[in-house]
Design an enzyme around this catalytic site. Structure first.
Site, PDB file in Angstrom:
ATOM      1  CE1 TYR A  58      71.229  21.458  62.928  1.00  0.00           C
ATOM      2  CE2 TYR A  58      70.205  21.592  64.894  1.00  0.00           C
ATOM      3  CZ  TYR A  58      70.434  21.091  63.630  1.00  0.00           C
ATOM      4  OH  TYR A  58      69.564  19.930  63.467  1.00  0.00           O
ATOM      5  CG  ASN A 170      68.577  11.840  58.205  1.00  0.00           C
ATOM      6  OD1 ASN A 170      67.270  11.914  58.261  1.00  0.00           O
ATOM      7  ND2 ASN A 170      69.271  12.800  58.498  1.00  0.00           N
TER       8      ASN A 170
END
Length: 313
Positions: A58, A170
């Site tokens: 990020y 995920n």
């Protein structure tokens, strides 16, 4: 278990605990002003958040660390009150890259440890410093992963005291089983961070994770910002849903608060992302009401198996 604004940690299978709501800190570096993340984390801590979700990719972990350290100096919180989750990106899954990558996160945060460190996705991309490696035709450059070897490297980081708990993101059932059934498994994943909201309720995965004492952490619990570069725009905006909005009057709550309450009420941790001070406050105000059994069923019934986040992989 009664959750409140001051007491909302839920147990993890390794003896640690996770606050059931956290602040997501993903932002598009191109459109985010410098310092926005620091300001948001400080607002969140003042409001009562104790869980911050971040990632090296990020590009703002230094801001997260700065905000938390300021709040510690102010005496607002102690380090042990804060739960920080960092992530191991897909280009860093080679076992020898795991610890140096975690150490980079620790350097940026200026922390001795992170509370949770997770494999961000099960597919590996070409190892190296290029975050999004593609070939000359723009196709992703994949790499054969060995998730069990990556996991062993993470276990060594926990043994070294650099991280308290280990998790994944995920992962589907098959990928979770690959870790859970690993011979000589030392620490099992405590959490699986996945997209989860009333239009994508993940019933099968949630059931499997609950059976194995794995907490689901929901990203995009309010749907998403409608960013066409990574969002499936054909999916309808969740917060305009008629049923969620029909509950507004009864509870004097927004559709967003209803959607967040739905997940925490079924034991799912939520990490709504916001850099808007008013929304950060609003998203936290979900402990002073609860949905009835019938309303929970009705919200579950909104499931369309629709992903907002296009896993462009």
């Amino acid at each position: 278990m009664k959750l409140s604004a001051t007491n909302h940690r839920i147990p993890l299978s390794d003896g640690n605990s996770i606050p059931i709501i956290g602040l997501g800190t993903y932002s598009d570096p191109k459109s985010t002003v410098k310092g926005a993340c620091t300001a948001s984390v400080k607002t969140a801590v003042d409001v009562g958040y104790r869980h911050i979700d971040g990632a090296y990719i990020y590009g703002n972990e230094h801001e997260v660390g700065e905000a938390i350290r300021e709040k510690i100096v102010e005496g607002k919180v102690r380090r042990e009150d804060i739960f920080y989750c960092g992530k191991l990106w897909a280009t860093k899954l080679e076992p020898e890259m795991v610890r140096p990558t975690l150490e980079k996160t620790l350097q940026l945060l200026q922390f001795d440890y992170v509370d949770l460190y997770i494999i961000e996705m099960p597919m590996a991309l070409k190892p190296g410093d290029e975050t999004y490696p593609r070939d000359e035709n723009g196709k992703w450059l994949y790499h054969k992963s060995n998730l069990r070897a990556t996991w062993e490297a993470l276990e060594a980081c926990k043994d070294a005291g650099l991280v308290k708990s280990l998790g994944v993101s995920n992962f589907n059932r098959r990928q979770l089983e690959l870790i859970l059934n690993k011979p000589g498994l030392k620490y099992k994943p405590v959490s699986n961070q996945v997209e989860c909201h009333p239009y994508f309720t993940q019933p099968k995965l949630l059931k499997f994770c609950q059976q194995h004492d794995i907490v689901i952490v929901a990203y995009s619990p309010l749907g998403t910002a409608r960013n066409p570069s990574w969002v499936n725009l054909s999916s309808p905006p969740l917060l305009k849903d008629e049923y969620l909005n029909s509950l507004r009057k009864k509870y004097n709550k927004t559709a967003a608060q209803i959607a967040l309450r739905f997940n925490i009420q079924r034991g799912v941790t939520v990490i709504p992302k916001s850099f808007n001070p008013e929304r950060i406050k609003e998203n936290f105000q979900i402990f002073d009401f609860s949905l009835t059994e019938e309303e929970m069923k009705n919200v579950e019934g909104l499931n369309r198996n629709v992903r907002f986040v296009d896993m462009l992989m």
